[in-house]
Design a protein around this motif. Structure first.
Motif, PDB file in Angstrom:
ATOM      1  N   GLU A 141       0.814  -1.217   0.000  1.00  0.00           N
ATOM      2  CA  GLU A 141       0.000   0.000   0.000  1.00  0.00           C
ATOM      3  C   GLU A 141       0.848   1.268   0.000  1.00  0.00           C
ATOM      4  OE1 GLU A 141      -0.661   0.359   4.849  1.00  0.00           O
ATOM      5  OE2 GLU A 141      -2.368  -0.030   3.522  1.00  0.00           O
ATOM      6  N   ASN A 142       2.152   1.129   0.206  1.00  0.00           N
ATOM      7  CA  ASN A 142       3.031   2.299   0.268  1.00  0.00           C
ATOM      8  C   ASN A 142       3.699   2.639  -1.064  1.00  0.00           C
ATOM      9  OD1 ASN A 142       2.682   2.860   3.076  1.00  0.00           O
ATOM     10  ND2 ASN A 142       4.014   1.128   3.550  1.00  0.00           N
ATOM     11  N   TYR A 201       4.057   4.077  -4.937  1.00  0.00           N
ATOM     12  CA  TYR A 201       3.519   5.279  -5.574  1.00  0.00           C
ATOM     13  C   TYR A 201       4.011   5.375  -7.017  1.00  0.00           C
ATOM     14  CZ  TYR A 201       8.080   6.674  -3.636  1.00  0.00           C
ATOM     15  OH  TYR A 201       9.404   6.715  -3.271  1.00  0.00           O
ATOM     16  N   HIS A 243       6.487  11.918  -2.032  1.00  0.00           N
ATOM     17  CA  HIS A 243       5.935  10.913  -1.119  1.00  0.00           C
ATOM     18  C   HIS A 243       6.820  10.699   0.111  1.00  0.00           C
ATOM     19  CE1 HIS A 243       2.532   9.777  -3.631  1.00  0.00           C
ATOM     20  NE2 HIS A 243       3.329   9.977  -4.662  1.00  0.00           N
ATOM     21  N   HIS A 300       9.949   9.868   0.856  1.00  0.00           N
ATOM     22  CA  HIS A 300      10.647   8.588   0.972  1.00  0.00           C
ATOM     23  C   HIS A 300      12.094   8.807   1.407  1.00  0.00           C
ATOM     24  CE1 HIS A 300      11.618   4.429   0.182  1.00  0.00           C
ATOM     25  NE2 HIS A 300      12.535   4.753  -0.718  1.00  0.00           N
ATOM     26  N   LYS A 332       0.093   8.176   1.066  1.00  0.00           N
ATOM     27  CA  LYS A 332      -0.047   7.386   2.287  1.00  0.00           C
ATOM     28  C   LYS A 332       1.241   7.496   3.077  1.00  0.00           C
ATOM     29  CE  LYS A 332      -3.302   4.106   0.257  1.00  0.00           C
ATOM     30  NZ  LYS A 332      -3.569   2.685  -0.092  1.00  0.00           N
ATOM     31  N   GLN A 333       1.125   7.957   4.300  1.00  0.00           N
ATOM     32  CA  GLN A 333       2.301   8.154   5.136  1.00  0.00           C
ATOM     33  C   GLN A 333       3.038   6.840   5.339  1.00  0.00           C
ATOM     34  OE1 GLN A 333       2.750  11.434   5.981  1.00  0.00           O
ATOM     35  NE2 GLN A 333       4.843  10.849   6.508  1.00  0.00           N
ATOM     36  N   SER A 334       4.368   6.894   5.197  1.00  0.00           N
ATOM     37  CA  SER A 334       5.180   5.686   5.314  1.00  0.00           C
ATOM     38  C   SER A 334       6.388   5.952   6.185  1.00  0.00           C
ATOM     39  CB  SER A 334       5.633   5.225   3.921  1.00  0.00           C
ATOM     40  OG  SER A 334       6.593   4.205   4.011  1.00  0.00           O
TER      41      SER A 334
END
Length: 223
Positions: free
Chosen positions: A77-78, A80, A181, A183, A219-221
């Protein structure tokens, strides 16, 4: 030393380093270039295929199907969307760039979406579009976000564009999608590698605001 002693006269023979016409032998690369010059719609993903778009004829359209990142988190789900070399499209003002929908790409490539992009490209070609194309308009949504981020957060812009000895190289090692995102080094807490924390400061609230403006789902990762 006497002034005349430092002067050296050389009798050079005129030469021409250009290859004679008969040395331009037909080969596969020349064949590829000929195909590209006749191509109206160029479809590719990130990587080497992006380098061909600069050889397209004026008024052509390139479609970037995108990929997904980060590699270690594919099918999670993380992951992108990643368009990578969209700067190539932005820097080619005689073509128009289209992109696979940024929020849909993590779900895979759907035939209907590709057909929709091809039809959109066809319509652009048939109706014509103004040249030169604005560099900003040839960027994907995350690319446009990055430009606005750079305009509004000057310290961040300097951090990622000006290379000096005192700067952390990790902040110059930049792909737009990784920043958008948050990362690795773009996380609020930074990224630990071999016991060392790498962190690149910027206005996180502004980034969140711009993601909403450009409709980019995030989505926060902790990766």
């Amino acid at each position: 030393m006497h002034q005349n002693d430092s002067l050296i006269q050389v009798n050079a023979t005129p030469t021409d380093c250009r290859s004679p016409k008969n040395e331009l032998i037909e080969n596969n690369f020349i064949g590829q270039l000929k195909i590209l010059r006749k191509m109206d719609i160029h479809i590719t993903g990130p990587g080497t295929g992006q380098m061909y778009q600069t050889f397209l004829s004026d008024g052509s359209v390139t479609i970037n199907l995108g990929g997904v990142k980060p590699r270690g988190l594919v099918n999670t789900e993380n992951m992108y969307s990643s368009y990578l070399e969209q700067h190539m499209t932005s820097g080619t003002p005689y073509i128009k760039g289209l992109y696979y929908p940024i929020n849909e790409r993590p779900n895979g490539i759907e035939k209907d979406e590709v057909i929709k992009l091809i039809r959109q490209a066809s319509q652009l070609i048939l109706e014509g579009f103004s040249l030169p194309v604005n560099a900003h308009d040839n960027l994907a949504p995350d690319g446009q976000l990055f430009v606005e981020m750079c305009e509004k957060d000057k310290e961040f812009c300097s951090l990622v564009t000006k290379r000096t000895r005192d700067k952390n190289f990790n902040c110059l090692d930049l792909w737009i999608e990784d920043f958008v995102h948050e990362h690795h080094q773009w996380q609020a807490r930074g990224f630990v590698d071999n016991g060392q924390n790498f962190s690149c400061p910027f206005n996180h609230s502004l980034l969140d605001e711009l993601r909403k403006k450009y409709g980019i789902q995030h989505k926060q990762s902790n990766h």
